[in-house]
Design a protein around this motif. Structure first.
Motif, PDB file in Angstrom:
ATOM      1  N   GLU A   1     -67.508 -42.252 -81.044  1.00 41.94           N
ATOM      2  CA  GLU A   1     -68.526 -42.698 -81.995  1.00 41.94           C
ATOM      3  C   GLU A   1     -69.946 -42.355 -81.568  1.00 41.94           C
ATOM      4  O   GLU A   1     -70.825 -42.181 -82.386  1.00 41.94           O
ATOM      5  N   GLU A   2     -70.183 -42.300 -80.265  1.00 44.36           N
ATOM      6  CA  GLU A   2     -71.543 -42.037 -79.770  1.00 44.36           C
ATOM      7  C   GLU A   2     -71.524 -40.762 -78.937  1.00 44.36           C
ATOM      8  O   GLU A   2     -71.501 -40.821 -77.704  1.00 44.36           O
ATOM      9  N   PRO A   3     -71.523 -39.610 -79.568  1.00 40.52           N
ATOM     10  CA  PRO A   3     -71.431 -38.376 -78.778  1.00 40.52           C
ATOM     11  C   PRO A   3     -72.678 -38.137 -77.937  1.00 40.52           C
ATOM     12  O   PRO A   3     -73.768 -38.573 -78.294  1.00 40.52           O
TER      13      PRO A   3
ATOM     14  N   PRO B   1     -66.977 -35.498 -66.499  1.00 38.75           N
ATOM     15  CA  PRO B   1     -66.417 -36.329 -67.573  1.00 38.75           C
ATOM     16  C   PRO B   1     -67.022 -37.726 -67.591  1.00 38.75           C
ATOM     17  O   PRO B   1     -67.434 -38.241 -66.547  1.00 38.75           O
ATOM     18  N   ASN B   2     -67.082 -38.325 -68.768  1.00 36.42           N
ATOM     19  CA  ASN B   2     -67.570 -39.701 -68.917  1.00 36.42           C
ATOM     20  C   ASN B   2     -66.564 -40.431 -69.797  1.00 36.42           C
ATOM     21  O   ASN B   2     -66.601 -40.332 -71.027  1.00 36.42           O
ATOM     22  N   LEU B   3     -65.627 -41.148 -69.149  1.00 38.88           N
ATOM     23  CA  LEU B   3     -64.491 -41.696 -69.894  1.00 38.88           C
ATOM     24  C   LEU B   3     -64.801 -42.997 -70.632  1.00 38.88           C
ATOM     25  O   LEU B   3     -64.107 -43.338 -71.594  1.00 38.88           O
ATOM     26  N   ASP B   4     -65.845 -43.727 -70.215  1.00 37.93           N
ATOM     27  CA  ASP B   4     -66.071 -45.049 -70.810  1.00 37.93           C
ATOM     28  C   ASP B   4     -66.149 -45.021 -72.343  1.00 37.93           C
ATOM     29  O   ASP B   4     -65.483 -45.808 -73.014  1.00 37.93           O
ATOM     30  N   PRO B   5     -66.974 -44.112 -72.933  1.00 40.38           N
ATOM     31  CA  PRO B   5     -67.061 -44.125 -74.414  1.00 40.38           C
ATOM     32  C   PRO B   5     -65.745 -43.741 -75.091  1.00 40.38           C
ATOM     33  O   PRO B   5     -65.583 -43.968 -76.277  1.00 40.38           O
ATOM     34  N   LEU B   6     -64.815 -43.165 -74.318  1.00 38.89           N
ATOM     35  CA  LEU B   6     -63.548 -42.758 -74.928  1.00 38.89           C
ATOM     36  C   LEU B   6     -62.536 -43.895 -74.974  1.00 38.89           C
ATOM     37  O   LEU B   6     -61.535 -43.840 -75.689  1.00 38.89           O
TER      38      LEU B   6
ATOM     39  N   PRO C   1     -62.220 -47.015 -76.208  1.00 40.32           N
ATOM     40  CA  PRO C   1     -61.704 -47.651 -77.444  1.00 40.32           C
ATOM     41  C   PRO C   1     -60.731 -46.740 -78.181  1.00 40.32           C
ATOM     42  O   PRO C   1     -59.755 -47.209 -78.775  1.00 40.32           O
ATOM     43  N   HIS C   2     -60.981 -45.429 -78.117  1.00 41.18           N
ATOM     44  CA  HIS C   2     -60.086 -44.490 -78.813  1.00 41.18           C
ATOM     45  C   HIS C   2     -58.745 -44.393 -78.087  1.00 41.18           C
ATOM     46  O   HIS C   2     -57.688 -44.359 -78.712  1.00 41.18           O
ATOM     47  N   LEU C   3     -58.825 -44.356 -76.769  1.00 36.52           N
ATOM     48  CA  LEU C   3     -57.579 -44.244 -76.003  1.00 36.52           C
ATOM     49  C   LEU C   3     -56.736 -45.510 -76.174  1.00 36.52           C
ATOM     50  O   LEU C   3     -55.499 -45.447 -76.229  1.00 36.52           O
TER      51      LEU C   3
ATOM     52  N   GLU D   1     -51.710 -47.718 -79.193  1.00 30.83           N
ATOM     53  CA  GLU D   1     -51.007 -48.414 -80.288  1.00 30.83           C
ATOM     54  C   GLU D   1     -50.291 -47.404 -81.179  1.00 30.83           C
ATOM     55  O   GLU D   1     -49.157 -47.617 -81.587  1.00 30.83           O
ATOM     56  N   ARG D   2     -50.991 -46.314 -81.473  1.00 27.02           N
ATOM     57  CA  ARG D   2     -50.419 -45.324 -82.401  1.00 27.02           C
ATOM     58  C   ARG D   2     -49.273 -44.549 -81.764  1.00 27.02           C
ATOM     59  O   ARG D   2     -48.309 -44.189 -82.420  1.00 27.02           O
ATOM     60  N   MET D   3     -49.397 -44.308 -80.454  1.00 25.66           N
ATOM     61  CA  MET D   3     -48.369 -43.522 -79.758  1.00 25.66           C
ATOM     62  C   MET D   3     -48.089 -44.225 -78.428  1.00 25.66           C
ATOM     63  O   MET D   3     -48.640 -43.860 -77.384  1.00 25.66           O
ATOM     64  N   PRO D   4     -47.240 -45.267 -78.467  1.00 26.11           N
ATOM     65  CA  PRO D   4     -47.054 -46.097 -77.268  1.00 26.11           C
ATOM     66  C   PRO D   4     -46.675 -45.289 -76.026  1.00 26.11           C
ATOM     67  O   PRO D   4     -46.979 -45.710 -74.908  1.00 26.11           O
TER      68      PRO D   4
END
Ligand SMILES: Cc1cc2nc3c(=O)[nH]c(=O)nc-3n(C[C@H](O)[C@H](O)[C@H](O)COP(=O)(O)OP(=O)(O)OC[C@H]3O[C@@H](n4cnc5c(N)ncnc54)[C@H](O)[C@@H]3O)c2cc1C
Length: 408
Positions: free
Chosen positions: A268-270, A289-294, A296-298, A303-306
Motif C-alpha cells: 500500500e505504501e510503495p 529488502p524492507n519486509l515490514d510493509p509487506l 499485512p500482505h503476507l 489465509e488465501r494459500m495456507p
C-alpha cells in the motif's frame, strides 16, 4: 562498432532488444543497440518473468499476447530457449463485482482467439489445490499463458536480431544525445554514433537522459519486492506445474518456482528509489529488502494459500522498477523531436515488452500510429507534469495493485 546507422536503440533490457528484433523482422537492419553494461542489466535480469494474457484494458490485451508470441518466435529462429512455462493463470475474484467484470471481458478474448474461462471456486480448487477457495467468488482462467525466463528471452531476441544484420554493443553507455541537422549524434566512450532515428529504451534512466533535450518524462524508479520460498514437499509431489495466481485482496501474484513459491507484492505504501538521480556507480545490484510493509500482505496470503504459512523464505529480492503516473508505458515519437522515439516506462515489461516493440517497430517503419492505443502514446502527459504530481499518481497506481477499474 557501426558508427552511422538508420536506427540506434539505447538500452539492452527486454524492451530495447525486442525493438531491435522487430525492426530487423520488418526489414530495418541498419541498426545498433547500445547498452551501458550487459544485456538485462536494468530491471530485466531480476524480473519474475510473468507473462499473462489477463488485463482489464481491451486494447492492451494484444500487447500481452504479442509478447509471448514474440519470445517464442525468437526461440524458434535461434534455438535459444526463452524458458516459457505454459502454466496458465488464475485471476481470483475476491468480490462478486470482479466476477461480473470477468464475464464482461470474455468476448474480447474470443475475438483474439485466446482461451479464457470464468471458473467457479470448485474449478479453481481443482486447478490449484493450495488456494483456499472459501472466500473467493471464482476466477478468470487464461490457460495458455505463464512465465518466461527474462534473460533467456532477451538473449534469444538479441541473437535473432543479429542473425538478420542488427548489431549489439555492450559496455557502451550513451553519454549525450544531440541533433545536428537532420541526424542524431550519440556520444559514447567508444566513439560517436550518428543515426537517423533514436529509440530510448532506458527505463528509469530515460528521465535524466532526456533532460538536456528539454524533456520532462514522468518515469521514476519504485522499489518492488519478490519473495522466493524454500522447497515444499507438497509442491515437489505435484505432477504438473501450478498455474500462476493473482489476487486483488492480497495484492500479490504467486507462481511456482522450482518446488517453491515466488511471490510479487504490491504494497500500500510503495517506496521510491533514487529520486534525485540514478547513482552513476549503480550497476545491476539489488536494493536492501524492507519486509515490514509487506507483512499485512503476507499474512493475507497465509489465509488465501495456507501452504505459504509452512514455507521458509529463501530469498527476498528488492529491485528498482520503472513506473509512470498511470502505470502504462510511454511508446511512440516525441513531439517536436523528429525521429526520437520512446519505449520506456514499463512496469510489466516482460509481459508487454515484445508486443509493444512490434507496435513501435510498425509505427517507425510505416509512419502510421497504431489504432486505438492512445493510452500508451509517449506524449500523453505533456511536458509540464510536476515531480510531486507524478509521484502522487505513481503511488496510487502501485498501491492499486490488482484492483480492477470499474469501467474501461
Ligand atoms: C522484483 C521484480 C520483479 C518483476 N517481475 C516482473 C514480471 O514477473 N513480469 C513483468 O512483466 N515484469 C516484471 N518486473 C518488471 C520488469 O522487470 C520491467 O518492466 C522490465 O524489465 C523493463 O524492461 P526495460 O527494457 O524497459 O528496462 P531495463 O531492463 O531496466 O533495461 C534498461 C536498460 O537500459 C540500459 N541503460 C541505461 N542507461 C543507459 C545509457 N546511458 N546507455 C546505454 N544503456 C543504458 C540499462 O543498463 C538497462 O540494461 C519486475 C520487476 C522487479 C523489480
Amino acid at each position: 562498432m557501426k558508427t552511422d546507422v538508420q536506427v540506434a536503440v539505447i538500452g539492452g533490457g527486454i524492451v530495447g532488444v525486442s525493438v531491435l528484433y522487430w525492426l530487423a523482422k520488418l526489414g530495418w537492419t541498419d541498426t545498433v543497440l547500445l547498452e551501458r553494461r550487459e544485456l538485462t542489466s536494468g530491471s530485466t535480469w531480476h524480473a519474475a518473468g510473468n507473462t499473462t494474457y489477463f488485463g482489464p484494458y481491451p486494447k492492451m490485451t494484444a500487447l500481452f499476447a504479442g509478447s509471448i508470441r514474440t519470445y517464442l518466435q525468437a526461440e524458434k529462429e535461434t534455438g535459444q530457449s526463452v524458458g516459457f512455462h505454459e502454466t496458465g493463470s488464475l485471476r481470483l475474484a475476491a468480490t462478486e463485482r470482479e466476477l461480473e467484470l470477468f464475464h464482461d471481458y470474455a468476448p474480447r478474448y474470443e475475438g483474439l482467439g485466446i482461451p479464457f474461462h470464468v471458473r467457479s471456486p470448485e474449478e479453481v480448487a481443482a486447478l490449484h489445490p493450495f488456494i483456499d477457495t472459501g472466500q473467493i467468488h471464482g476466477a478468470a482462467h487464461t490457460p495458455t499463458d505463464g512465465h518466461v525466463d527474462p534473460t533467456g528471452a532477451t538473449n534469444a531476441l538479441a541473437q535473432a536480431a543479429r542473425i538478420r544484420g542488427a548489431s549489439v554493443e555492450r559496455r557502451c553507455p550513451v553519454e549525450t544525445i544531440a541533433k545536428f541537422g537532420s541526424r542524431w549524434v550519440l556520444e559514447t566512450p567508444n566513439g560517436a554514433v550518428t543515426t537517423e532515428h533514436v529509440v530510448v529504451a532506458t527505463s528509469f534512466w530515460a528521465r535524466e537522459m532526456l533532460v538536456p533535450l528539454g524533456l520532462n518524462l514522468p518515469v521514476y524508479p519504485t522499489q518492488h519486492h519478490e519473495i522466493i520460498t524454500e522447497s515444499l514437499p507438497e509442491i515437489a509431489a505435484l505432477d504438473t506445474e501450478l498455474p500462476s495466481m493473482r489476487d486483488s485482496w492480497v495484492s500479490c501474484n504467486v507462481r511456482q518456482e522450482q518446488n517453491g513459491l515466488l511471490i510479487g507484492i504490491y504494497e500500500e505504501e510503495p517506496e521510491f528509489w533514487a529520486l534525485d538521480g540514478i547513482p552513476p556507480d549503480f550497476k545491476e545490484e539489488l536494493l536492501p529488502p524492507n519486509l515490514d510493509p509487506l507483512m499485512p500482505h503476507l499474512e493475507r496470503l497465509m489465509e488465501r494459500m495456507p501452504l505459504f504459512a509452512e514455507a521458509g523464505i529463501k530469498v527476498a529480492n528488492n529491485g528498482p522498477m520503472c513506473l509512470t503516473p498511470d502505470g502504462l508505458p510511454l511508446i511512440g515519437p516525441v513531439p517536436a523531436m523528429e525521429r526520437l522515439w520512446l519505449a520506456t516506462g514499463f512496469n510489466v515489461g516482460i509481459g508487454t515488452g515484445g508486443g509493444s516493440a512490434e507496435i513501435l517497430a510498425n509505427w517507425m517503419t510505416t509512419g502510421q500510429p497504431p489504432k486505438g492505443l492512445d493510452a500508451i502514446h509517449a506524449d500523453r502527459f505533456g511536458n509540464d507534469l510536476s515531480k510531486d504530481a507524478a509521484l502522487a499518481s505513481i503511488r496510487k497506481v502501485y498501491a492499486r495493485g490488482y484492483q480492477l477499474p470499474d469501467r474501461i
